[in-house]
Design an enzyme around this catalytic site. Sequence first.
Site, PDB file in Angstrom:
ATOM      1  N   GLU A 166       0.795  -1.228   0.000  1.00  0.00           N
ATOM      2  CA  GLU A 166       0.000   0.000   0.000  1.00  0.00           C
ATOM      3  C   GLU A 166       0.821   1.269   0.000  1.00  0.00           C
ATOM      4  O   GLU A 166       0.742   2.078   0.942  1.00  0.00           O
ATOM      5  CB  GLU A 166      -0.931   0.011   1.216  1.00  0.00           C
ATOM      6  CG  GLU A 166      -1.998  -1.043   1.166  1.00  0.00           C
ATOM      7  CD  GLU A 166      -3.092  -0.810   2.216  1.00  0.00           C
ATOM      8  OE1 GLU A 166      -2.952   0.090   3.050  1.00  0.00           O
ATOM      9  OE2 GLU A 166      -4.085  -1.549   2.187  1.00  0.00           O
ATOM     10  N   GLU A 352      -5.784  -8.226   0.810  1.00  0.00           N
ATOM     11  CA  GLU A 352      -6.377  -7.857   2.100  1.00  0.00           C
ATOM     12  C   GLU A 352      -7.829  -7.472   1.895  1.00  0.00           C
ATOM     13  O   GLU A 352      -8.167  -6.808   0.919  1.00  0.00           O
ATOM     14  CB  GLU A 352      -5.705  -6.623   2.741  1.00  0.00           C
ATOM     15  CG  GLU A 352      -4.374  -6.870   3.368  1.00  0.00           C
ATOM     16  CD  GLU A 352      -3.764  -5.601   3.969  1.00  0.00           C
ATOM     17  OE1 GLU A 352      -4.524  -4.730   4.456  1.00  0.00           O
ATOM     18  OE2 GLU A 352      -2.536  -5.489   3.933  1.00  0.00           O
TER      19      GLU A 352
HETATM   20  C1  GCO Z   1      -2.543  -2.439   5.146  1.00  0.00           C
HETATM   21  C2  GCO Z   1      -2.961  -2.181   6.403  1.00  0.00           C
HETATM   22  C3  GCO Z   1      -3.069  -3.161   7.411  1.00  0.00           C
HETATM   23  C4  GCO Z   1      -4.194  -2.704   8.295  1.00  0.00           C
HETATM   24  C5  GCO Z   1      -5.507  -3.062   7.677  1.00  0.00           C
HETATM   25  C6  GCO Z   1      -6.662  -2.570   8.465  1.00  0.00           C
HETATM   26  O1  GCO Z   1      -1.870  -3.263   4.653  1.00  0.00           O
HETATM   27  O2  GCO Z   1      -3.046  -1.583   4.653  1.00  0.00           O
HETATM   28  O3  GCO Z   1      -2.968  -0.918   6.820  1.00  0.00           O
HETATM   29  O4  GCO Z   1      -1.803  -3.196   7.938  1.00  0.00           O
HETATM   30  O5  GCO Z   1      -4.069  -3.223   9.522  1.00  0.00           O
HETATM   31  O6  GCO Z   1      -5.605  -2.487   6.422  1.00  0.00           O
HETATM   32  O7  GCO Z   1      -6.627  -1.188   8.501  1.00  0.00           O
END
Ligand code: GCO
Length: 454
Positions: A166, A352
Amino acid sequence: MNTFGLPPGFVFGTATAAAQIEGAVHEGGRGESIWDAYARTHTNILDASSAAIACDHYHRYAEDFDLLSMLGGQVYRMSIAWPRIQPLGRGPAKPEGIAFYHRLLDALLDRGIEPWVTIYHWDLPQALQDAGGWQNRDTVDAFADYTRILRDEFGDKVAAWMTVNEPVVHTGVGHAIGRAAPGLMLLGSAFVVAHHLLLAHGTAVRILRETLSTPVGIVNNHSPVEPATGSERDAGLAALYDHYHNGQFASPVLTGAYPPQLGEVAGISFEVIRDGDMEIISVPLDFYGVNYYFPTRVGAAPPFYPVPFAPKEYVGLPVTDFGWPVMPYGLLKILTELKTSYPQMPPVYITENGCAYDDGPQGGLQGPGGALQDTRRIEFLEQHLAAIGEAVAAGIDVRGYFHWTLLDNWEWQEGYTKKFGLVRLEPATLERIPRASFYRYAEIIRSARGPNPT
Ligand code: GCO
């Protein structure tokens, strides 16, 4: 095809990140990360906590992987903590860090679970931040060396590599508006960070491919965008936000060019791009990782806001404990948009997707069989899997799903206040208590894999 319209061979698992679960921040010679430093200012973290203990996964990984086996997870997305491998971000690998991840990977392989490894999930060694972090192009070289270490040490154990996680969130929240580590407020000029993260991505892909044939991809957060009103102004702002959030990271990777409209955002300048960079960034990938949580409605920003656009509330949609609107159809929408904009997109994995709901004993939600009845998480899971099934039916090549996440964990600036786990983590004792969603996901995986999974 199974119940959700998911094709044969579709894989299921969970996703996590080192910094959110490992704890043991002073063990094994681990160096300091930007998140350790950021959390030291207590007001930066909602509950003033740190990740010093987190889930204590560093010591309890075997127990956690037993749970994962019970779940039937075939794939497990995890990250390696750079400060465990190179405490100061440069120099020789730390033997304890290397040994730890060998143990971890072996524990997964022993259970027949494929390790999918993210190289960088936001935990930059603080020493590199002190030298300018991702604003400094030298960090890309440091990342290249770190990648070489991982490749040479773990190349024969890792089933798939994900370079960076991300970059939009790390750039925007961490470097543009200062609400996550490293806490910088560079506004539009944080674009330099985005560019260096993408350059690190492409550089890592090349390095991995020098000696490995393991699949490699990137993980981007995507959100379908819609204008808050029918006005022309909001339509324009929504389009600009879409270029910022989605295009800024998908387009360079999949086409070799940034959306030119990004130049309309104050402070963004393409001058940082050097000859040859875009070619590195757009190296073809084996898969494209999509993280999806919620859609975004966009309208005009209030006065004195640093950017022209601002997110607006959805009316009528349920929200999670994070306040995130729940819109399973948004996942179908964003996948369709990506496929339309980038027909050459490689196979997709949903790297995710999940929701924060604190459905614990305090809510009196103990149900039959004793499990914590997190019905809303079950619905969220089923509805998003169904959306993926629709995307597959529409001809989009989606090959797997990683639910965020196995265990309640340290949710960055939200501390321990947001519970994303299929398994509840009892805060005082660190006991792991599977919620009803854990059993439901296990059932879904079992039925998708058939009676005799191999
Ligand atoms: C990501 C994240 C995770 C978070 C999840 C919930 O990879 O974006 O930020 O690490 O824990 O997205 O917010």
